[in-house]
Enzyme design. Structure first.
Site, PDB file in Angstrom:
ATOM      1  N   SER A  81       0.819  -1.218   0.000  1.00 42.78           N
ATOM      2  CA  SER A  81       0.000   0.000   0.000  1.00 42.78           C
ATOM      3  C   SER A  81       0.854   1.270   0.000  1.00 42.78           C
ATOM      4  O   SER A  81       1.596   1.507  -0.921  1.00 42.78           O
ATOM      5  CB  SER A  81      -0.957  -0.041   1.192  1.00 42.78           C
ATOM      6  N   ASP A 101      -2.315   6.908  -3.174  1.00 42.97           N
ATOM      7  CA  ASP A 101      -1.274   6.178  -2.449  1.00 42.97           C
ATOM      8  C   ASP A 101      -0.676   5.098  -3.369  1.00 42.97           C
ATOM      9  O   ASP A 101      -1.087   4.958  -4.528  1.00 42.97           O
ATOM     10  CB  ASP A 101      -1.810   5.588  -1.128  1.00 42.97           C
ATOM     11  N   ASP A 120      -0.789   1.899  -3.861  1.00 40.73           N
ATOM     12  CA  ASP A 120      -1.569   0.884  -4.574  1.00 40.73           C
ATOM     13  C   ASP A 120      -2.915   1.416  -5.062  1.00 40.73           C
ATOM     14  O   ASP A 120      -3.782   0.643  -5.485  1.00 40.73           O
ATOM     15  CB  ASP A 120      -1.737  -0.388  -3.735  1.00 40.73           C
ATOM     16  N   ASP A 147      -5.637   2.776  -3.791  1.00 39.81           N
ATOM     17  CA  ASP A 147      -6.976   2.627  -3.205  1.00 39.81           C
ATOM     18  C   ASP A 147      -7.409   3.847  -2.400  1.00 39.81           C
ATOM     19  O   ASP A 147      -8.569   3.964  -2.029  1.00 39.81           O
ATOM     20  CB  ASP A 147      -7.110   1.331  -2.378  1.00 39.81           C
TER      21      ASP A 147
HETATM   22 MG    MG Z   1      -3.452   1.605  -0.129  1.00 45.21          MG
END
Ligand code: MG
Length: 468
Positions: free
Chosen positions: A106, A250, A252, A254
């Site tokens: 992440s 961010d 990744d 999401d």
């Molecule tokens: Mg994330």
């Protein structure tokens, strides 16, 4: 959240708040990823699995290990290559796979990586399911079938992108957005949303400017977590280019936070408040879902629009599951997570960007004006040292002391007072501290309330120590 290997071995725990995370080649070794993937493949009964990864330097290697682990226990694997986590979630569900793996840490620093497990509905596994996977892992109870039952690995890089982007575009008013010719600055922070968000925004006929939009697992552009204090380059770009807004994601993809046309960055609960306000005005009486850590502004918006709010524990998986249980369309977190179920009930930064474009286009007003029309609260955060063994006792005492204010107790104690202030008291899951988050109309009101509860918690701890 970040399990140290020593803790993992001591407590026999791998999964933290969002998957298994650790420093590459220290806590997160190739042996761990391979065997964990065999355990995950066994948990999913050797079914069909979608696997993708973020842009970290170690991600291609770990993705290959994950695919190897899954195939070795009989799973058929669909390799989608680099993709944002919400796209991996989406394709796991769209392709009717039994499960999925996202190789990602992440927003963590570049030395980290991790494994998230996804179920057939696109939502990450819950705590009980993770315990099952951990049990398989620690007892090494996977079966390696004969050579002719090893699973296939099918190369599907880029295959699901169209399906994913179309799902987002279906949720917004394309005509209205296109008619406005918005100018949008996108900052993926060298994360993997560089592969989706700029494309999405140009397909909405926005003029797209990008910064940090090359995928680079060393995150040279900025810290991977988008916060108002980490995205100054995007703020300058928005201002100097005259963009209608900026979006920072961010690692990744999401989570997303937004910069208004004046160059000011806003925390995630501001953009969530705006999206919630618009949602309720179009869908009066409906329910939205958010963790107890969200601002009281969300509750005020729900009340003023005759909508309902359901509080959950802090954690994105809790929000997703509650949304599915209630059939709710919208969820949000103060960290920039927006969940929009007509697309998929997991947080998705690209979906959030499309929703903000939709709102700005329809309103025909600048983002700064739309945000400043919403209720605003000041936040004060404190922490009190609290030994782990006293946390439960302190929590029980706080519940008792606040009971006349009808607190929300799903996660810690949240009290909303009549005078417009509110406070959330929660023990940390990882450190020997108790957290105090107070909100008020003024900085002073928030600070006073935080101080008051900080003192109360310290007194309770003293008392419990004396009793012991
Ligand atoms: Mg994330």
């Amino acid at each position: 959240m970040l399990c140290k290997m020593t803790e993992v071995l001591d407590e026999r725990r791998l999964f933290g708040t969002n998957g298994v995370r650790g420093v590459v080649n220290k806590e997160l070794t190739l042996e761990l990823v391979t065997e964990l993937s065999q355990a995950i493949g066994t948990f999913f009964k050797g079914g069909r699995m979608v696997v993708g990864c973020d842009g970290r330097t170690s991600s291609p290697a770990f993705r290959n290990l994950a695919m190897g682990g899954l195939a070795s226990v009989g799973c058929k694997v669909y390799d989608i290559g680099q993709a944002p986590t919400p796209m991996i979630d989406f394709l796991t569900r769209a392709w009717k796979a039994e499960g999925g793996i996202a190789v990602t840490a992440s927003h963590n620093p570049p030395e980290y990586n991790g494994i998230k497990t996804i179920k057939s509905d696109g939502v990450e596994t819950d705590r009980d399911e993770e315990l099952e996977i951990e049990k398989i892992y620690f007892t090494r109870s996977w079966k390696r079938p004969d050579w002719n039952r090893v699973g296939d690995v099918v190369e599907e890089t880029g295959a699901g992108l169209r399906e994913y982007l179309d799902s987002i575009k279906k949720q917004v008013d394309l005509e209205k957005i296109r008619a406005r010719n918005l100018k949008v600055a996108v900052d993926p922070g060298n994360g993997v949303s560089a592969l989706t968000t700029p494309t999405l925004m140009s397909e909405l006929d926005c003029k797209v400017l990008t910064i940090n939009a090359n995928v680079d697992g060393r995150f040279p552009g900025r810290l991977s977590e988008p916060r108002p204090d980490t995205i100054s380059s995007l703020m300058s770009l928005v201002k100097s280019s005259g963009a209608d807004f900026g979006v920072a994601l961010d690692g990744d993809g999401d989570r997303a936070i937004f910069v208004d046309e004046t160059g000011e960055a806003h925390w995630g609960d501001r953009s969530f408040a705006l999206i919630a306000d618009n949602y309720f005005s179009a869908n009066p009486g409906r329910t939205i879902v958010t963790p107890v850590s969200s601002s009281r502004a969300i509750k005020e918006i729900a009340d003023s629009r005759h909508g309902n709010i359901v509080w959950t524990k802090v954690g994105s998986v809790d929000v997703s599951h509650k949304m599915i249980e209630l059939g709710a369309d919208l969820g949000g977190e103060e960290n920039g997570g927006i969940f929009y179920a007509p697309h998929i009930p997991v947080r998705d930064g690209s979906m959030a960007a499309a929703l903000i474009a939709d709102i700005v286009a329809k309103a025909g007003k600048p983002l700064s004006e739309l945000l400043s029309a919403l209720p605003t609260y000041q936040l004060s955060k404190e922490k009190v040292p609290c030994p782990n063994h006293l946390k439960k006792l302190v929590l029980a005492s706080l519940r008792e002391r606040t009971s006349k204010h009808n607190p929300e107790t799903i996660d810690g104690v949240k009290v909303m007072f009549e005078d417009g202030t509110s406070v959330l008291l929660r023990p940390s899951g990882t450190e020997p501290i108790f957290r105090v988050m107070a909100e008020g109309r003024t900085v002073e009101a928030a600070r006073n309330l935080a101080d008051q509860y900080k003192t109360m918690i310290a007194d309770i701890i003293k008392e419990k120590n004396r009793d012991a």
